[in-house]
Design a protein around this motif. Structure first.
Motif, PDB file in Angstrom:
ATOM      1  N   GLN A  58      -2.513   1.481   4.945  1.00 48.34           N
ATOM      2  CA  GLN A  58      -1.514   2.513   5.161  1.00 48.34           C
ATOM      3  C   GLN A  58      -2.205   3.853   5.383  1.00 48.34           C
ATOM      4  OE1 GLN A  58       1.392   1.560   5.729  1.00 48.34           O
ATOM      5  NE2 GLN A  58       2.392   0.492   4.054  1.00 48.34           N
ATOM      6  N   ASP A  59      -1.473   4.816   5.901  1.00 38.43           N
ATOM      7  CA  ASP A  59      -2.040   6.141   6.155  1.00 38.43           C
ATOM      8  C   ASP A  59      -2.548   6.815   4.876  1.00 38.43           C
ATOM      9  OD1 ASP A  59      -1.537   5.837   8.854  1.00 38.43           O
ATOM     10  OD2 ASP A  59       0.369   6.914   8.780  1.00 38.43           O
ATOM     11  N   ASN A  60      -1.981   6.455   3.718  1.00 36.27           N
ATOM     12  CA  ASN A  60      -2.419   7.038   2.454  1.00 36.27           C
ATOM     13  C   ASN A  60      -3.635   6.317   1.863  1.00 36.27           C
ATOM     14  OD1 ASN A  60      -1.384   4.646   1.417  1.00 36.27           O
ATOM     15  ND2 ASN A  60       0.231   5.617   0.211  1.00 36.27           N
ATOM     16  N   GLY A  61      -4.167   5.315   2.592  1.00 32.77           N
ATOM     17  CA  GLY A  61      -5.348   4.570   2.152  1.00 32.77           C
ATOM     18  C   GLY A  61      -5.024   3.279   1.421  1.00 32.77           C
ATOM     19  N   GLU A  62      -3.766   3.066   1.062  1.00 29.11           N
ATOM     20  CA  GLU A  62      -3.375   1.850   0.347  1.00 29.11           C
ATOM     21  C   GLU A  62      -3.576   0.634   1.245  1.00 29.11           C
ATOM     22  OE1 GLU A  62       0.611  -0.320  -1.465  1.00 29.11           O
ATOM     23  OE2 GLU A  62       0.764   1.690  -0.627  1.00 29.11           O
ATOM     24  N   MET A  63      -4.192  -0.410   0.684  1.00 24.99           N
ATOM     25  CA  MET A  63      -4.384  -1.661   1.392  1.00 24.99           C
ATOM     26  C   MET A  63      -3.170  -2.554   1.185  1.00 24.99           C
ATOM     27  SD  MET A  63      -7.265  -1.416   2.963  1.00 24.99           S
ATOM     28  CE  MET A  63      -7.469  -3.112   3.495  1.00 24.99           C
ATOM     29  N   ILE A  64      -2.756  -3.230   2.251  1.00 25.03           N
ATOM     30  CA  ILE A  64      -1.674  -4.208   2.182  1.00 25.03           C
ATOM     31  C   ILE A  64      -2.160  -5.478   2.876  1.00 25.03           C
ATOM     32  CG2 ILE A  64       0.228  -2.557   1.949  1.00 25.03           C
ATOM     33  CD1 ILE A  64       0.703  -2.760   4.948  1.00 25.03           C
ATOM     34  N   TYR A  65      -1.480  -6.593   2.582  1.00 25.61           N
ATOM     35  CA  TYR A  65      -1.993  -7.871   3.037  1.00 25.61           C
ATOM     36  C   TYR A  65      -0.886  -8.795   3.528  1.00 25.61           C
ATOM     37  CZ  TYR A  65      -5.759  -5.999   0.223  1.00 25.61           C
ATOM     38  OH  TYR A  65      -6.708  -5.168  -0.300  1.00 25.61           O
ATOM     39  N   GLY A  66      -1.279  -9.753   4.382  1.00 25.53           N
ATOM     40  CA  GLY A  66      -0.386 -10.816   4.818  1.00 25.53           C
ATOM     41  C   GLY A  66       0.872 -10.317   5.493  1.00 25.53           C
ATOM     42  N   LEU A  67       1.997 -10.882   5.069  1.00 28.04           N
ATOM     43  CA  LEU A  67       3.265 -10.520   5.688  1.00 28.04           C
ATOM     44  C   LEU A  67       3.659  -9.076   5.440  1.00 28.04           C
ATOM     45  CD1 LEU A  67       5.443 -13.707   5.158  1.00 28.04           C
ATOM     46  CD2 LEU A  67       4.451 -12.854   7.285  1.00 28.04           C
ATOM     47  N   ASP A  68       3.125  -8.465   4.380  1.00 32.59           N
ATOM     48  CA  ASP A  68       3.403  -7.045   4.155  1.00 32.59           C
ATOM     49  C   ASP A  68       2.870  -6.204   5.314  1.00 32.59           C
ATOM     50  OD1 ASP A  68       4.713  -7.515   1.771  1.00 32.59           O
ATOM     51  OD2 ASP A  68       2.948  -7.094   0.531  1.00 32.59           O
ATOM     52  N   VAL A  69       1.758  -6.626   5.896  1.00 30.62           N
ATOM     53  CA  VAL A  69       1.202  -5.925   7.055  1.00 30.62           C
ATOM     54  C   VAL A  69       2.135  -6.090   8.253  1.00 30.62           C
ATOM     55  CG1 VAL A  69      -0.748  -5.711   8.655  1.00 30.62           C
ATOM     56  CG2 VAL A  69      -1.160  -6.273   6.245  1.00 30.62           C
ATOM     57  N   THR A  70       2.562  -7.314   8.484  1.00 28.86           N
ATOM     58  CA  THR A  70       3.473  -7.586   9.599  1.00 28.86           C
ATOM     59  C   THR A  70       4.750  -6.776   9.451  1.00 28.86           C
ATOM     60  OG1 THR A  70       2.578  -9.808   9.849  1.00 28.86           O
ATOM     61  CG2 THR A  70       4.753  -9.409  10.800  1.00 28.86           C
ATOM     62  N   PHE A  71       5.330  -6.798   8.267  1.00 29.96           N
ATOM     63  CA  PHE A  71       6.558  -6.052   8.008  1.00 29.96           C
ATOM     64  C   PHE A  71       6.353  -4.562   8.243  1.00 29.96           C
ATOM     65  CE2 PHE A  71       9.163  -3.636   4.979  1.00 29.96           C
ATOM     66  CZ  PHE A  71      10.420  -3.923   5.494  1.00 29.96           C
ATOM     67  N   ALA A  72       5.295  -3.998   7.642  1.00 29.39           N
ATOM     68  CA  ALA A  72       5.039  -2.558   7.769  1.00 29.39           C
ATOM     69  C   ALA A  72       4.762  -2.164   9.219  1.00 29.39           C
ATOM     70  CB  ALA A  72       3.867  -2.154   6.875  1.00 29.39           C
ATOM     71  N   ALA A  73       4.033  -2.996   9.932  1.00 28.93           N
ATOM     72  CA  ALA A  73       3.691  -2.676  11.322  1.00 28.93           C
ATOM     73  C   ALA A  73       4.934  -2.608  12.198  1.00 28.93           C
ATOM     74  CB  ALA A  73       2.716  -3.704  11.869  1.00 28.93           C
ATOM     75  N   TRP A  74       5.763  -3.635  12.119  1.00 22.92           N
ATOM     76  CA  TRP A  74       6.968  -3.643  12.957  1.00 22.92           C
ATOM     77  C   TRP A  74       7.960  -2.582  12.503  1.00 22.92           C
ATOM     78  CZ3 TRP A  74       6.775  -5.373  17.594  1.00 22.92           C
ATOM     79  CH2 TRP A  74       5.888  -6.409  17.921  1.00 22.92           C
ATOM     80  N   GLN A  75       7.981  -2.268  11.216  1.00 21.11           N
ATOM     81  CA  GLN A  75       8.830  -1.183  10.725  1.00 21.11           C
ATOM     82  C   GLN A  75       8.328   0.154  11.283  1.00 21.11           C
ATOM     83  OE1 GLN A  75       8.728  -0.667   6.453  1.00 21.11           O
ATOM     84  NE2 GLN A  75      10.773   0.220   6.431  1.00 21.11           N
ATOM     85  N   THR A  76       7.015   0.318  11.336  1.00 22.20           N
ATOM     86  CA  THR A  76       6.412   1.550  11.852  1.00 22.20           C
ATOM     87  C   THR A  76       6.820   1.814  13.301  1.00 22.20           C
ATOM     88  OG1 THR A  76       4.536   1.401  10.346  1.00 22.20           O
ATOM     89  CG2 THR A  76       4.197   2.686  12.353  1.00 22.20           C
ATOM     90  N   VAL A  77       6.903   0.763  14.088  1.00 13.98           N
ATOM     91  CA  VAL A  77       7.271   0.944  15.506  1.00 13.98           C
ATOM     92  C   VAL A  77       8.771   0.796  15.741  1.00 13.98           C
ATOM     93  CG1 VAL A  77       4.985   0.257  16.314  1.00 13.98           C
ATOM     94  CG2 VAL A  77       6.816  -1.460  16.186  1.00 13.98           C
TER      95      VAL A  77
END
Length: 121
Positions: A58-77
């Protein structure tokens, strides 16, 4: 947000391409974990771990993994809002288990499922 993905995986590469096409505000940076200098630039990520499952930062440096990445990425766009369902407790557990199997076997799955759509020969 940074997404660390397997550029040798046709399915992964296809999803990253689609994600970047949707990223009209350039909020996501893609990093192929197979580049020669990956471990030098991102020494806090083990290559073998990044091969095992999707990593994001994440922009704040927090690491995320697996489906959380997919969810966050598509939410971001601002796309695929239906992925919110994957965050529901019972569904999240099952989706995470399915993702682990997918991540482990993504290469054979890619060979079986996306010859025409992913550019596999």
């Amino acid at each position: 947000m940074i997404i660390f993905y397997d550029g040798n995986c046709p399915l992964c590469t296809k999803e990253m391409r689609l994600l970047k096409e949707a990223d009209i505000y350039n909020k996501i940076t893609l990093e192929d974990i197979n580049t020669n200098d990956f471990e030098q630039r991102f020494n806090y990520i083990k290559h073998e771990d990044a091969l095992a499952f999707l990593h994001g930062q994440q922009d704040n440096g927090e690491m995320i993994y697996g489906l959380d990445v997919t969810f966050a990425a598509w939410q971001t766009v601002g796309r695929h809002k239906w992925l919110t369902i994957l965050q529901l407790p019972g569904i999240r557990f099952m989706a995470d288990q399915i993702y682990k199997v997918f991540a482990k076997y993504r290469s054979p799955i890619a060979r079986l499922t996306c010859k025409s759509t992913c550019g596999i020969k």
